[in-house]
Design a protein around this motif. Structure first.
Motif, mmCIF file in Angstrom:
data_model
loop_
_atom_site.group_PDB
_atom_site.id
_atom_site.type_symbol
_atom_site.label_atom_id
_atom_site.label_comp_id
_atom_site.label_asym_id
_atom_site.label_seq_id
_atom_site.Cartn_x
_atom_site.Cartn_y
_atom_site.Cartn_z
ATOM 1 N N THR A 103 0.803 -1.222 0.000
ATOM 2 C CA THR A 103 0.000 0.000 0.000
ATOM 3 C C THR A 103 0.837 1.273 0.000
ATOM 4 O OG1 THR A 103 -0.140 -0.036 2.425
ATOM 5 C CG2 THR A 103 -1.894 -1.161 1.176
ATOM 6 N N ARG A 104 2.131 1.148 0.333
ATOM 7 C CA ARG A 104 2.953 2.360 0.410
ATOM 8 C C ARG A 104 4.413 1.997 0.219
ATOM 9 N NH1 ARG A 104 5.618 5.367 4.516
ATOM 10 N NH2 ARG A 104 5.496 7.642 4.230
ATOM 11 N N VAL A 105 5.097 2.787 -0.576
ATOM 12 C CA VAL A 105 6.546 2.681 -0.751
ATOM 13 C C VAL A 105 7.135 4.055 -0.468
ATOM 14 C CG1 VAL A 105 8.440 2.258 -2.360
ATOM 15 C CG2 VAL A 105 6.379 0.833 -2.452
ATOM 16 N N ALA A 106 8.127 4.102 0.408
ATOM 17 C CA ALA A 106 8.727 5.380 0.803
ATOM 18 C C ALA A 106 10.234 5.209 0.941
ATOM 19 C CB ALA A 106 8.131 5.869 2.124
ATOM 20 N N PRO A 107 10.995 6.293 0.779
ATOM 21 C CA PRO A 107 12.445 6.217 0.991
ATOM 22 C C PRO A 107 12.755 5.966 2.457
ATOM 23 C CG PRO A 107 11.804 8.245 -0.167
ATOM 24 C CD PRO A 107 10.557 7.642 0.393
ATOM 25 N N CYS A 108 13.889 5.307 2.685
ATOM 26 C CA CYS A 108 14.412 5.146 4.035
ATOM 27 C C CYS A 108 15.935 5.089 3.904
ATOM 28 C CB CYS A 108 13.851 3.896 4.705
ATOM 29 S SG CYS A 108 14.495 2.333 4.034
ATOM 30 N N PRO A 109 16.665 5.191 4.980
ATOM 31 C CA PRO A 109 18.123 5.125 4.882
ATOM 32 C C PRO A 109 18.579 3.842 4.202
ATOM 33 C CG PRO A 109 17.478 5.935 7.040
ATOM 34 C CD PRO A 109 16.216 5.507 6.357
ATOM 35 N N GLY A 110 19.360 3.984 3.147
ATOM 36 C CA GLY A 110 19.891 2.832 2.435
ATOM 37 C C GLY A 110 18.963 2.227 1.421
ATOM 38 N N GLY A 111 17.775 2.793 1.224
ATOM 39 C CA GLY A 111 16.870 2.208 0.238
ATOM 40 C C GLY A 111 15.445 2.651 0.416
ATOM 41 N N PHE A 112 14.550 1.652 0.555
ATOM 42 C CA PHE A 112 13.121 1.925 0.608
ATOM 43 C C PHE A 112 12.463 1.041 1.652
ATOM 44 C CE2 PHE A 112 14.736 2.631 -3.619
ATOM 45 C CZ PHE A 112 14.182 3.839 -4.001
ATOM 46 N N GLU A 113 11.332 1.515 2.166
ATOM 47 C CA GLU A 113 10.503 0.674 2.993
ATOM 48 C C GLU A 113 9.136 0.551 2.335
ATOM 49 O OE1 GLU A 113 10.250 2.393 6.876
ATOM 50 O OE2 GLU A 113 8.566 3.701 6.333
ATOM 51 N N ALA A 114 8.577 -0.639 2.425
ATOM 52 C CA ALA A 114 7.265 -0.913 1.848
ATOM 53 C C ALA A 114 6.345 -1.408 2.954
ATOM 54 C CB ALA A 114 7.373 -1.949 0.743
ATOM 55 N N VAL A 115 5.102 -0.962 2.905
ATOM 56 C CA VAL A 115 4.108 -1.336 3.902
ATOM 57 C C VAL A 115 3.035 -2.165 3.204
ATOM 58 C CG1 VAL A 115 2.478 -0.520 5.640
ATOM 59 C CG2 VAL A 115 4.550 0.801 5.149
ATOM 60 N N THR A 116 2.716 -3.329 3.763
ATOM 61 C CA THR A 116 1.679 -4.194 3.196
ATOM 62 C C THR A 116 0.318 -3.821 3.774
ATOM 63 O OG1 THR A 116 1.957 -5.884 4.894
ATOM 64 C CG2 THR A 116 3.333 -6.063 2.926
#
Length: 423
Positions: free
Chosen positions: A108-121
Motif C-alpha cells: 500500500t505504500r513505498v517510501a524512501p528510508c536510509p539505504g533504500g526503501f521501505e514498503a508497507v503491506t
C-alpha cells in the motif's frame, strides 16, 4: 534488507523476479499473480497478441507459452488466438517454476528510508529493500471520460472492472470506445443476450488484418517482417528495438507512444460485431446524469451542424484505456512521488535500465511506454524489460547507500536541469 522488492505479479513483475532470482539477488515479490487476466477480463476473451509473442521471460527461455500448452495437449499456432484463461493459467505455472514464492498481499505504500526503501503491506508489515521495481500493470491508470466521472459504479464502470458480464444479461449497455476492449466486450455482451451499442469518436472502426502466414516467400518477409506487435518494419522497430526507440526525441517518443497501434479490433472479432452490435460513430458523450433505471447521455457529433442526441441506457462501460502518469502512482509516498521527474506527457522519466529519476526505484510496463515504446503496452515487452532492469538493479546495488545521491525535494519541477548519467 532485501536487494530487490518487486511490486506486482503480472507478466512484467514475474519476468523481472525470474531474472533477479537467477542473478542471485535476495528479493520478495508481492501481488496477486496474473491479477489483471484473472480478475479484470471476462471469460470468453482472447489475447490479441500472437501466442509466440506472449511469453513471460525467464533467463533461459524455457518457460514459454507453447511449452506450457504442449504439456497440456494444446497446440499453439500462429494466427490462432489464445483464451485469456489459458494465458492466466500459464502465468501461474510460470510463477511456480521460475519465481520465489509470491506474497499475495498488497503493498500500500513505498517510501524512501536510509539505504533504500521501505514498503508497507495491507496488513501493516514493513519491509525494507535497497531497490524497488514497480510493475503495477494498468489498473492504477484507468481512464474514465470526464462527462462520466462522479456517477455511481452501478451506472458507469471501466471495461477492466469486469470479470463476469452475466449481470448485464437482458440489459441495455452502451460501450464507449472503438478499440479492442470495447469491441470484444460488445461482442460478448451481444452473444449473451444484452442489447448493446458502441459509441466512438472516430468516424470509422479500424480492424486489424488477418496476419500473413508464418512461412512465406523471403521477399514477402523482407517487405513486411513478422514482429511481436504485428507485421511491418514500423512494428518491428517498436517491438524489437526499444533501446533505439528511447533515443528518439522526447516529443517524438510521446507522440508515437500515444498514437502508434491505435484503437483497432482484432480480425477474429469483426464478424461478431458487424451486424450484431449497434455502432454510433463520430459521436462522444457531452454529459451524463442518473435517471430512474439508468443513465441519460447527451451525445454530440463531430460535425458542428449535427444535432445532439439523447440516449438512455442501463449501464455505461468506458473502454477508454489507461493514462499512465506520475500522479497516479498513489502507492508511492507523496515526497517520493513529488521527486520523480515527469516527461511532457506526465509519465515518469526512466533511464536506459528502467531506473526512475530517484535512484533505486525502477519502473516497468505501461508506465514506461513513452520511454521505450508501444511494446511496453504488451506482454512482448516483458523480456527486454526484465533483462535490462535486472542489470540496472545489479549496477545500483554496487553503489553503497552512503554513495547514493538522493534527489532534493522539487526535482520534478526542475526537469530542465536534469542530466541523465545513465544514458
Amino acid at each position: 534488507m532485501y536487494d530487490l522488492l518487486v511490486v506486482g505479479a503480472g507478466p512484467y513483475g514475474l519476468s523481472i523476479a525470474s531474472h533477479a532470482a537467477a542473478a542471485g539477488l535476495s528479493l520478495r515479490v508481492f501481488g496477486r499473480p496474473m491479477a489483471s487476466w484473472r480478475d479484470h477480463m471476462p471469460r470468453g476473451m482472447f489475447l490479441k497478441s500472437e501466442p509466440w509473442a506472449s511469453n513471460l521471460s525467464d533467463p533461459h527461455g524455457r518457460l514459454r507459452l507453447d511449452v506450457y500448452c504442449a504439456g497440456r495437449g494444446v497446440t499453439t499456432r500462429h494466427g490462432e488466438p489464445i483464451p485469456v484463461e489459458t494465458f492466466a493459467d500459464y502465468g501461474l505455472w510460470f510463477a511456480r517454476h521460475a519465481v520465489p514464492e509470491v506474497d499475495e498481499r498488497t503493498v500500500t505504500r513505498v517510501a524512501p528510508c536510509p539505504g533504500g526503501f521501505e514498503a508497507v503491506t495491507d496488513d501493516g508489515e514493513v519491509l525494507r529493500a535497497r531497490t524497488v521495481a514497480l510493475a503495477v500493470g494498468v489498473m492504477p491508470f484507468v481512464e474514465i471520460p470526464t462527462a462520466l466521472r462522479g456517477l455511481d459504479t452501478s451506472l458507469v464502470s471501466h471495461s477492466s472492472h469486469h470479470c463476469d458480464l452475466l449481470r448485464f444479461h437482458g440489459k441495455d449497455v452502451t460501450l464507449i470506445g472503438g478499440g479492442q476492449a470495447a469491441l470484444e466486450t460488445a461482442a460478448l455482451l451481444a452473444e449473451q443476450g444484452t442489447r448493446v451499442r458502441v459509441l466512438a469518436r472516430a468516424d470509422r472502426l479500424c480492424w486489424n488484418d488477418v496476419p500473413p502466414a508464418w512461412e512465406r516467400a523471403w521477399w514477402q518477409e523482407a517487405r513486411s517482417p513478422h514482429s511481436g506487435l504485428g507485421p511491418g518494419w514500423r512494428n518491428w522497430f517498436y517491438s524489437e528495438r526499444p533501446a533505439l526507440f528511447r533515443r528518439l526525441p522526447e516529443r517524438t517518443r510521446a507522440r508515437l507512444a500515444a498514437t502508434a497501434l491505435g484503437p483497432a479490433g482484432a480480425w477474429w472479432v469483426r464478424d461478431r460485431v458487424e451486424g450484431a452490435v449497434e455502432v454510433l460513430l463520430g459521436h462522444e458523450v457531452a454529459s451524463a446524469r442518473a435517471v430512474p433505471g439508468g443513465v441519460r447521455l447527451e451525445v454530440v457529433g463531430a460535425a458542428d451542424d449535427s444535432p445532439p442526441l439523447a440516449l438512455t441506457t442501463d449501464h455505461v462501460i468506458a473502454a477508454t484505456g489507461f493514462t499512465a502518469t506520475v500522479d497516479r502512482l498513489a502507492l508511492l509516498s507523496p515526497d517520493l512521488r513529488a521527486d520523480l521527474v515527469a516527461a511532457a506527457d506526465g509519465s515518469p522519466e526512466v533511464g536506459r535500465d528502467f531506473e526512475s529519476s530517484y535512484p533505486g526505484l525502477f519502473l516497468a510496463g505501461l508506465v514506461t511506454a513513452s520511454g521505450f515504446g508501444p511494446a511496453m503496452r504488451f506482454v512482448h515487452g516483458a523480456t527486454y524489460t526484465a533483462e535490462a532492469l535486472v542489470r540496472g538493479v545489479q549496477r545500483q546495488l554496487r553503489v553503497t547507500p552512503l554513495d547514493r545521491t538522493v534527489p532534493k525535494p522539487g526535482r520534478r519541477r526542475r526537469r530542465e536541469t536534469l542530466t541523465d548519467a545513465r544514458g
